[in-house]
Design an enzyme around this catalytic site. Sequence first.
Site, PDB file in Angstrom:
ATOM      1  N   GLY A  11       0.833  -1.208   0.000  1.00  0.00           N
ATOM      2  CA  GLY A  11       0.000   0.000   0.000  1.00  0.00           C
ATOM      3  C   GLY A  11       0.863   1.251   0.000  1.00  0.00           C
ATOM      4  NE  ARG A  72      -2.403  -4.380  -1.471  1.00  0.00           N
ATOM      5  CZ  ARG A  72      -1.911  -3.814  -0.381  1.00  0.00           C
ATOM      6  NH1 ARG A  72      -0.872  -4.327   0.232  1.00  0.00           N
ATOM      7  NH2 ARG A  72      -2.465  -2.712   0.113  1.00  0.00           N
ATOM      8  CG  ASP A 103       4.475  -7.893   8.047  1.00  0.00           C
ATOM      9  OD1 ASP A 103       5.563  -8.048   8.594  1.00  0.00           O
ATOM     10  OD2 ASP A 103       3.572  -8.756   8.013  1.00  0.00           O
ATOM     11  CB  THR A 125       2.920   0.540   5.957  1.00  0.00           C
ATOM     12  OG1 THR A 125       1.554   0.243   6.272  1.00  0.00           O
ATOM     13  CG2 THR A 125       3.773   0.230   7.172  1.00  0.00           C
ATOM     14  CG  ASP A 127      -1.783  -0.318   7.929  1.00  0.00           C
ATOM     15  OD1 ASP A 127      -2.613   0.580   7.738  1.00  0.00           O
ATOM     16  OD2 ASP A 127      -1.708  -1.355   7.247  1.00  0.00           O
ATOM     17  CG  ASP A 129       1.402  -2.934  10.004  1.00  0.00           C
ATOM     18  OD1 ASP A 129       2.375  -2.272   9.593  1.00  0.00           O
ATOM     19  OD2 ASP A 129       0.728  -3.667   9.266  1.00  0.00           O
ATOM     20  NE  ARG A 171      -5.184  -4.626   5.729  1.00  0.00           N
ATOM     21  CZ  ARG A 171      -4.245  -4.947   4.861  1.00  0.00           C
ATOM     22  NH1 ARG A 171      -4.387  -5.989   4.101  1.00  0.00           N
ATOM     23  NH2 ARG A 171      -3.148  -4.231   4.736  1.00  0.00           N
TER      24      ARG A 171
HETATM   25  P1  ATP Z   1       0.717  -2.540   3.492  1.00  0.00           P
HETATM   26  O1  ATP Z   1       0.418  -3.434   4.656  1.00  0.00           O
HETATM   27  O2  ATP Z   1       0.922  -1.134   3.870  1.00  0.00           O
HETATM   28  O3  ATP Z   1      -0.278  -2.683   2.400  1.00  0.00           O
HETATM   29  P2  ATP Z   1       2.726  -4.464   2.691  1.00  0.00           P
HETATM   30  O4  ATP Z   1       4.104  -4.336   2.187  1.00  0.00           O
HETATM   31  O5  ATP Z   1       2.546  -5.253   3.955  1.00  0.00           O
HETATM   32  O6  ATP Z   1       2.141  -3.012   2.845  1.00  0.00           O
HETATM   33  P3  ATP Z   1       1.574  -6.619   1.140  1.00  0.00           P
HETATM   34  O7  ATP Z   1       0.509  -6.586   0.088  1.00  0.00           O
HETATM   35  O8  ATP Z   1       1.373  -7.506   2.308  1.00  0.00           O
HETATM   36  O9  ATP Z   1       1.805  -5.099   1.559  1.00  0.00           O
HETATM   37  O10 ATP Z   1       2.973  -7.066   0.458  1.00  0.00           O
HETATM   38  C1  ATP Z   1       3.458  -6.396  -0.688  1.00  0.00           C
HETATM   39  C2  ATP Z   1       4.069  -7.372  -1.651  1.00  0.00           C
HETATM   40  O11 ATP Z   1       5.220  -7.998  -1.055  1.00  0.00           O
HETATM   41  C3  ATP Z   1       3.182  -8.531  -2.070  1.00  0.00           C
HETATM   42  O12 ATP Z   1       2.244  -8.192  -3.055  1.00  0.00           O
HETATM   43  C4  ATP Z   1       4.226  -9.519  -2.584  1.00  0.00           C
HETATM   44  O13 ATP Z   1       4.631  -9.151  -3.890  1.00  0.00           O
HETATM   45  C5  ATP Z   1       5.404  -9.295  -1.612  1.00  0.00           C
HETATM   46  N1  ATP Z   1       5.377 -10.321  -0.549  1.00  0.00           N
HETATM   47  C6  ATP Z   1       4.538 -10.392   0.522  1.00  0.00           C
HETATM   48  N2  ATP Z   1       4.771 -11.482   1.275  1.00  0.00           N
HETATM   49  C7  ATP Z   1       5.788 -12.139   0.673  1.00  0.00           C
HETATM   50  C8  ATP Z   1       6.484 -13.361   0.941  1.00  0.00           C
HETATM   51  N3  ATP Z   1       6.199 -14.130   2.008  1.00  0.00           N
HETATM   52  N4  ATP Z   1       7.466 -13.723   0.088  1.00  0.00           N
HETATM   53  C9  ATP Z   1       7.779 -12.970  -0.983  1.00  0.00           C
HETATM   54  N5  ATP Z   1       7.155 -11.817  -1.308  1.00  0.00           N
HETATM   55  C10 ATP Z   1       6.175 -11.393  -0.494  1.00  0.00           C
END
Ligand code: ATP
Length: 319
Positions: A11, A72, A103, A125, A127, A129, A171
């Site tokens: 995000g 994503r 995360d 982020t 959040d 979090d 969330r």
């Molecule tokens: P936010 O929580 O603010 O939306 P975020 O980085 O946590 O940010 P996610 O959608 O959970 O958002 O993760 C972003 C991208 O990171 C995912 O779409 C994926 O491409 C990659 N990713 C997430 N988890 C993994 C994993 N276990 N291994 C490899 N790539 C990952």
Amino acid sequence: MKRIGLLTSGGDAPGMNAAIRSVVRSGLYFGMEVYGIERGYAGLIDNNLVKMEMRSVSNIVQCGGTKLRTARCLEMLTKEGQQKALATLEKNGIEGLVVIGGDGSFRGAKVLSEYGVPTIGIPGTIDNDLAYTDYTLGFDTAVNTCIDVINKLRDTMTSHERVCVVEVMGRHCGDIALYSGIASGAEIIVVPEIEFNMDEIVAKIRSSRANGKHSNIVVIAEGVMSAAKFAEQLQAVTEYSVRPTCIGHVQRGGSPSMSDRMLAAQFGNKAVRLLNEGIGNRVVGIHDNHIIDMDIIEAVSMKKAFNYELYETLQMISM
Ligand code: ATP
């Protein structure tokens, strides 16, 4: 390290552009070539790279969103996707990578680190979090946006003597609700970390009205339930008129606050300093007003603790 890559993932959050600027300018300062990777891991897999120069990041410190765009990317969760991402880095001679995201993005960064690519994570982020850092990039701006909306809602709720249920993002983490609730004088916050008790909420509303209050604000984190659903439940047990409002994606946009710009400048600079020293597999953050770095695996395995003292503060001062 002569050539590094940079991507924003997950995000978007206000301050990501300021962090991009800081990474690019710091990299150029150390004589590195810096490549921006578009649309997060999707762009890494698809080889969407753009060379960043001094002027590529002019005039973006004040802009919300992310100039590199974000996505994503489910393919990054697969072995094939990860191999394609590694192939892009190898083909372009990229020796180190900066990942700005939350995360999930850090889990992707951890995978690349395990394949031997020195990677540094910047917590971007709204959040807040992530357990290892006191604040994430974008949180302060998002909370200020919520405060602005709640101030306006308070005006109209007071005129009509209503109760407003305001839904904010979060969330699993109630920090946006907690901070925006305290800072805007909301009487009640409902967060995923604490089970709510509708009888206590109704009692608090009644006692505030008995003490001369003409409106009430309930801030609820999206992870608990929607404002519409909560307002319906509350309306069924209270004599006051209840209105729901969902702040929604407005929270993600806007010009970053001073705090987020300062974090962006420092996080970006620290990330590149680490890569310049040949250090990878770390995340940067802030703790007790100091910029810190930590092992990426350790950071992603830490569990965020809810600030119960702040929650109690709200209970004591907002009535
Ligand atoms: P936010 O929580 O603010 O939306 P975020 O980085 O946590 O940010 P996610 O959608 O959970 O958002 O993760 C972003 C991208 O990171 C995912 O779409 C994926 O491409 C990659 N990713 C997430 N988890 C993994 C994993 N276990 N291994 C490899 N790539 C990952």
